[in-house]
Structures are given as structure tokens and as C-alpha cells.
Design a protein around this motif. Structure first.
Motif, PDB file in Angstrom:
ATOM      1  N   ASP A 300       0.835  -1.212   0.000  1.00  0.00           N
ATOM      2  CA  ASP A 300       0.000   0.000   0.000  1.00  0.00           C
ATOM      3  C   ASP A 300       0.865   1.256   0.000  1.00  0.00           C
ATOM      4  N   PHE A 301       0.332   2.300  -0.600  1.00  0.00           N
ATOM      5  CA  PHE A 301       1.028   3.585  -0.651  1.00  0.00           C
ATOM      6  C   PHE A 301       0.033   4.712  -0.455  1.00  0.00           C
ATOM      7  N   ARG A 302       0.443   5.743   0.270  1.00  0.00           N
ATOM      8  CA  ARG A 302      -0.402   6.952   0.360  1.00  0.00           C
ATOM      9  C   ARG A 302       0.460   8.162   0.709  1.00  0.00           C
ATOM     10  N   LYS A 303      -0.116   9.321   0.538  1.00  0.00           N
ATOM     11  CA  LYS A 303       0.607  10.559   0.856  1.00  0.00           C
ATOM     12  C   LYS A 303       0.629  10.772   2.364  1.00  0.00           C
ATOM     13  N   PRO A 304       1.693  11.355   2.908  1.00  0.00           N
ATOM     14  CA  PRO A 304       1.697  11.642   4.351  1.00  0.00           C
ATOM     15  C   PRO A 304       0.749  12.792   4.694  1.00  0.00           C
ATOM     16  N   ASP A 305       0.132  12.704   5.862  1.00  0.00           N
ATOM     17  CA  ASP A 305      -0.779  13.742   6.337  1.00  0.00           C
ATOM     18  C   ASP A 305       0.023  14.678   7.251  1.00  0.00           C
ATOM     19  N   LEU A 306       0.271  15.892   6.760  1.00  0.00           N
ATOM     20  CA  LEU A 306       1.144  16.818   7.500  1.00  0.00           C
ATOM     21  C   LEU A 306       0.470  17.422   8.729  1.00  0.00           C
ATOM     22  N   THR A 307      -0.852  17.277   8.835  1.00  0.00           N
ATOM     23  CA  THR A 307      -1.531  17.725  10.061  1.00  0.00           C
ATOM     24  C   THR A 307      -1.249  16.712  11.173  1.00  0.00           C
ATOM     25  N   ARG A 308      -1.263  15.461  10.806  1.00  0.00           N
ATOM     26  CA  ARG A 308      -0.967  14.417  11.778  1.00  0.00           C
ATOM     27  C   ARG A 308       0.525  14.414  12.131  1.00  0.00           C
ATOM     28  N   PHE A 309       1.354  14.726  11.129  1.00  0.00           N
ATOM     29  CA  PHE A 309       2.808  14.650  11.313  1.00  0.00           C
ATOM     30  C   PHE A 309       3.479  16.000  11.029  1.00  0.00           C
ATOM     31  N   PRO A 310       3.250  17.008  11.899  1.00  0.00           N
ATOM     32  CA  PRO A 310       3.809  18.341  11.620  1.00  0.00           C
ATOM     33  C   PRO A 310       5.345  18.348  11.569  1.00  0.00           C
ATOM     34  N   CYS A 311       5.987  17.403  12.236  1.00  0.00           N
ATOM     35  CA  CYS A 311       7.460  17.390  12.234  1.00  0.00           C
ATOM     36  C   CYS A 311       8.013  17.231  10.814  1.00  0.00           C
ATOM     37  N   LEU A 312       7.267  16.532   9.975  1.00  0.00           N
ATOM     38  CA  LEU A 312       7.741  16.333   8.599  1.00  0.00           C
ATOM     39  C   LEU A 312       7.758  17.666   7.859  1.00  0.00           C
ATOM     40  N   ALA A 313       6.720  18.462   8.067  1.00  0.00           N
ATOM     41  CA  ALA A 313       6.658  19.781   7.426  1.00  0.00           C
ATOM     42  C   ALA A 313       7.774  20.685   7.959  1.00  0.00           C
ATOM     43  N   PRO A 351       6.585  18.578  18.447  1.00  0.00           N
ATOM     44  CA  PRO A 351       6.694  19.532  17.339  1.00  0.00           C
ATOM     45  C   PRO A 351       6.588  20.985  17.798  1.00  0.00           C
ATOM     46  N   ASP A 352       5.832  21.199  18.874  1.00  0.00           N
ATOM     47  CA  ASP A 352       5.668  22.545  19.413  1.00  0.00           C
ATOM     48  C   ASP A 352       7.007  23.110  19.888  1.00  0.00           C
ATOM     49  N   VAL A 353       7.731  22.318  20.674  1.00  0.00           N
ATOM     50  CA  VAL A 353       9.043  22.752  21.174  1.00  0.00           C
ATOM     51  C   VAL A 353       9.967  23.056  19.997  1.00  0.00           C
ATOM     52  N   ILE A 354       9.974  22.170  19.006  1.00  0.00           N
ATOM     53  CA  ILE A 354      10.897  22.352  17.871  1.00  0.00           C
ATOM     54  C   ILE A 354      10.585  23.652  17.126  1.00  0.00           C
ATOM     55  N   SER A 355       9.301  23.878  16.836  1.00  0.00           N
ATOM     56  CA  SER A 355       8.938  25.088  16.086  1.00  0.00           C
ATOM     57  C   SER A 355       9.289  26.351  16.869  1.00  0.00           C
ATOM     58  N   ARG A 356       9.030  26.315  18.174  1.00  0.00           N
ATOM     59  CA  ARG A 356       9.324  27.510  18.977  1.00  0.00           C
ATOM     60  C   ARG A 356      10.823  27.780  19.029  1.00  0.00           C
ATOM     61  N   ALA A 379      20.264  26.068  20.637  1.00  0.00           N
ATOM     62  CA  ALA A 379      18.958  25.426  20.430  1.00  0.00           C
ATOM     63  C   ALA A 379      18.591  24.559  21.631  1.00  0.00           C
ATOM     64  N   ARG A 380      19.568  23.864  22.181  1.00  0.00           N
ATOM     65  CA  ARG A 380      19.292  23.017  23.354  1.00  0.00           C
ATOM     66  C   ARG A 380      18.850  23.871  24.552  1.00  0.00           C
ATOM     67  N   GLU A 381      19.544  24.998  24.754  1.00  0.00           N
ATOM     68  CA  GLU A 381      19.161  25.887  25.870  1.00  0.00           C
ATOM     69  C   GLU A 381      17.736  26.389  25.680  1.00  0.00           C
ATOM     70  N   ALA A 382      17.441  26.833  24.454  1.00  0.00           N
ATOM     71  CA  ALA A 382      16.101  27.370  24.186  1.00  0.00           C
ATOM     72  C   ALA A 382      15.047  26.282  24.409  1.00  0.00           C
ATOM     73  N   ALA A 383      15.327  25.083  23.961  1.00  0.00           N
ATOM     74  CA  ALA A 383      14.360  23.981  24.115  1.00  0.00           C
ATOM     75  C   ALA A 383      14.137  23.689  25.598  1.00  0.00           C
ATOM     76  N   GLN A 384      15.214  23.659  26.372  1.00  0.00           N
ATOM     77  CA  GLN A 384      15.070  23.404  27.824  1.00  0.00           C
ATOM     78  C   GLN A 384      14.220  24.492  28.466  1.00  0.00           C
ATOM     79  N   ARG A 385      14.463  25.751  28.051  1.00  0.00           N
ATOM     80  CA  ARG A 385      13.696  26.874  28.611  1.00  0.00           C
ATOM     81  C   ARG A 385      12.208  26.695  28.349  1.00  0.00           C
TER      82      ARG A 385
END
Ligand code: NAD
Ligand code: MG
Length: 390
Positions: A300-313, A351-356, A379-385
Motif C-alpha cells: 500500500d502507498f499513500r501521501k503523508p498527512d502533514l496535520t498528523r505529522f507536523p514534524c515532517l513539514a 513539534p511545538d518545542v521544535i517550532s518555537r 537550540a538546546r538551551e532554548a528547548a530546555q527553557r
């Protein structure tokens, strides 16, 4: 003559699979160095079995523990500790299996490329973090870089011999990276906020280390692989397409301008790409059973759903942004994944932490390892914050 091998991260999932393949071909390979971070016990057992010249662990305390274990067996293995030692043991071999997880693998993997070794690259984060710098080191020092990540190994197998990272010249239209979709491909979206680390680690098709298992559940793993494919094969971001293929039997494909698509298939077992990398350009027994297509019956094949997987976007955006955006994304992801494993944040916060973090740490061009590690640290410091201030 036997090939001398250093395995960085020998106690991990890839490390153990590499040793399994090598054990089947003892006449051809000589293990000169094995490394682990904290798992002294596992590393001691590996040293007793394979008798390497060197073993490297994370701290001097772990080194002392390993030395006393090995002394009881009268082994002559020299035990060292720390990053500098990791960078040294890549110099005493012909082949380096780069299988440390995350940013910790960058310095020794880059050292292997700079020493002109044959580098078997499992540690995708190292390439994602350092992109151009890493590829320049490979080219300038005549290193041989062979992808071990199953998708990139599949693509490598589907490319013409002598491929020189010029997609157009070789009639390549697109790279089709397959993705299983992980454990949450069909899970009710409204319940994703409640998933536990145990549920996220339980991958339907592959048994892997914890970090990459979580990355597979968020599909950041595929995002990292899009960036990895860009650097390995020189393909433009718009030529790299992700296709969900839940059976994990086709490991990726290359589509050509004449309409042909070449695929590499096999059972989902990392010993196949590892054996390919070890023996390249020959082929050797990997210990993996032949794929029975009639048992698979359906693909089977299908397109990825970027709402479900925001990290891909997010990963596509980071690749488009260039410079150190992928470095920052990778570091934020490593921190967020660890926080999820430690139950400090929920699954949807990753994904929220990464985007911020990506909105906070300014993107900038860097041309050396220090510059990359500075961006990684910011980036690590910001993520921890963000995680602590929630
Ligand atoms: P793992 O967690 O099972 O093993 C990681 C290894 O790295 C261990 O030997 C550990 O001791 C070592 N390590 C961890 N932190 C370290 C540090 N700070 N310093 C030095 N050594 C350290 O991971 P894995 O699943 O084997 O994955 C290894 C790499 O291969 C990752 O980059 C992953 O993305 C990639 N990869 C894995 C698979 C797979 O099937 N497991 C497939 C494709 C790519
Ligand atoms: Mg992969």
C-alpha cells in the motif's frame, strides 16, 4: 587482507546488528575498536568476544569499571574515555561504522571523513547537523561515504554506478522515500495527546533504539531523512518525496525521467543495508531471510498527512531555510524527545518545542564544527527553557 573496523556505538541497535553480520564473516573483518556511552557491561562482553585493540566509553569512571572487567579476562584492550578518544579510534581502521545516536556522533564521524576512511553512516543526525561541512570533508579527503539508513541504502542501490550527486545528469526525476508511518499512522487524532513513551516506542515493523523509535512515531525521522537524502544525493528539496508504505518492504525508490521507478525491497532488517555497506561493491550473506512476496500479498502507498505529522513539514521548512536551520531543528528535537521519554512533556509538545526553538534561534551561516556546535547549544538551551517554562 582483513578490513579493520571501528564501530562507534557498538552496544546500540545498529552496533549489535553490525557485529552480527561481521561474526558471519570473521575471515574478512578485524574489529579494532568498539565504543559505548554508559553500557559498560554490554561493552565488556563484546570486548571479551571480539578482542578489539581499543574500547571507548563516556567517562573516566566507566573506563575504570571496564578496565577491571577486562583485566579479569587478561585482555589487552586499551580502554579510553571521552570524545577525543572517539575521534582517535576512527584513525586506526579502514572502515568506520558511525552508529552513535544524535549529535554526540558528529565529531567522531566527521573525524572519520577527514581521515579519508570508508564511512558507513547510520548516524543521520551528524549529517543533518553539518550538511555541507560534512560532504566537503568527504570529498576533500577522498573518504567513501556509504549510507546505512535503510531508505538511503535502498536509493544508493537504485542509482547508477558512478553517480556523482548530479541528479539531472543521470536522468533522475525524484527520490521517493518510503515511510511506514510508525505506530500512530491510523490512531484517532484526538487521542494522540495521551500516548505514552512505551506506545510510541512500539514500532510496527522495526526494532530500534529509543530515540529513532520516537522520531518514527512523530515522523521527524522521515524529516531527518529528507535532509539526509538532500546531502547524500545532491537532490533538490522539491525532488524528494515521502510516500507512506505501511508494510516497510520497499525501502525507497528512485524515479527517472523516462517514467521508470527503481525500488529496493527486502525484509525490514538493518542487517541488509549493513552487509551491503560492509561488502560494497560485493554482496555477502547478511543472515536475513529472503522476502516472501506471496506472504506480503499487498503493498500500500499513500501521501503523508502533514496535520498528523507536523514534524515532517518542519523538516522540509528547515531544509528550505538552509544554513543552520537543520542543526537547530535537530538539537531541539533531541531535547524534546528526551523530555517526552522522561515524561516531562506530552507527545504533541514535541513539534511545538521544535517550532518555537526554530523561531527563537536565529539562522546563520557557519563554516566550521565550532559554529555548528554553538548553534546546537543555543537550540538546546532554548528547548530546555520552553520545556521548563510550560
Ligand atoms: P541506540 O540507542 O540503540 O544506540 C546508540 C549507541 O550510541 C549506543 O552504543 C550508545 O552507547 C551510543 N551513545 C549514545 N549516546 C552517546 C554519547 N553521548 N556519546 C557516545 N556514544 C553514545 O541507537 P540505534 O537505534 O542503534 O541508532 C544509532 C544511529 O543509527 C542513530 O543515529 C539512528 O538514527 C541511526 N539508525 C538506526 C536504525 C535502527 O534500525 N536502529 C536505522 C537507521 C538509522
Ligand atoms: Mg531510515
Amino acid at each position: 587482507m582483513k578490513q579493520k573496523i571501528t564501530i562507534l556505538g557498538s552496544t546500540g541497535s545498529i552496533g549489535v546488528s553490525t557485529l552480527d553480520v561481521i561474526a558471519r564473516h570473521g575471515d574478512h573483518y578485524d574489529i579494532v575498536a568498539l565504543t559505548a556511552h554508559t553500557r559498560v557491561n554490554e561493552l565488556a562482553l563484546q570486548c571479551i568476544r571480539y578482542q578489539p585493540q581499543f574500547a571507548v566509553v563516556g567517562t573516566e569512571q566507566a573506563a575504570q569499571a571496564l578496565r577491571s572487567r577486562l583485566a579479569a579476562h587478561d585482555l589487552k584492550t586499551i580502554v579510553l574515555a571521552g570524545e577525543k578518544a572517539l575521534c582517535e579510534v576512527v584513525g586506526v581502521c579502514d572502515v568506520v561504522m558511525a552508529a552513535i545516536v544524535g549529535a554526540a556522533g558528529l565529531a567522531p564521524t566527521l573525524a572519520a571523513a577527514r581521515a579519508g576512511k570508508k564511512v558507513l553512516l547510520a548516524n543521520k543526525e551528524a549529517l543533518v547537523m553539518s550538511g555541507q561541512l560534512f560532504m566537503d570533508a568527504v570529498i576533500e579527503n577522498g573518504a567513501t561515504l556509504l549510507p546505512i539508513d535503510s531508505e538511503h541504502n535502498a536509493i544508493f542501490q537504485c542509482l547508477p554506478r558512478g553517480f556523482n550527486r548530479q541528479a539531472q545528469q543521470h536522468g533522475i526525476a525524484r527520490i521517493l522515500l518510503t515511510a511506514s508511518g510508525g505506530p500512530f499512522l491510523n490512531r484517532e487524532m484526538g487521542t494522540l495527546q495521551d500516548v505514552t513513551p512505551e506506545q510510541a516506542i512500539a514500532h510496527p515493523n522495526w526494532v530500534m533504539g529509543k530515540k529513532i523509535s520516537i522520531d518514527s512515531a512523530t515522523m521527524m525521522n522521515k524529516g531527518l531523512e529528507v535532509i539526509e537524502a538532500h546531502w547524500l544525493f545532491g537532490t533538490h528539496v522539491d525532488q524528494i518525496e515521502v510516500v507512506i508504505h505501511p508494510q516497510s518492504v520497499i525501502h525507497s525508490m528512485v524515479s527517472y525521467i523516462d517514467g521508470s521507478i527503481l525500488a529496493q525491497m527486502g525484509n525490514p532488517d538493518m542487517r541488509i543495508p549493513i552487509a551491503y555497506g560492509l561488502a560494497y561493491p560485493q554482496r555477502i550473506d547478511s543472515g536475513v531471510h529472503q522476502l516472501d512476496l506471496t506472504k506480503i500479498a499487498q503493498l500500500d502507498f499513500r501521501k503523508p498527512d502533514l496535520t498528523r505529522f507536523p514534524c515532517l513539514a518542519v523538516a522540509y521548512d528547515a531544509l528550505r531555510a538552509g544554513d543552520t536551520a537543520p542543526t537547530v531543528m535537530n538539537a531541539a528535537n533531541e531535547v524534546a524527545v528526551q523530555a517526552f521519554l522522561d515524561r516531562k512533556i506530552g507527545f504533541l509538545m514535541i513539534p511545538d518545542v521544535i517550532s518555537r526553538v526554530m523561531d527563537t534561534v536565529p539562522n546563520r551561516p557557519v563554516s566550521d564544527l565550532d559554529g555548528i556546535m554553538e548553534q546546537d547549544a543555543l537550540a538546546r538551551e532554548a528547548a530546555q527553557r520552553f520545556i521548563e517554562s510550560r
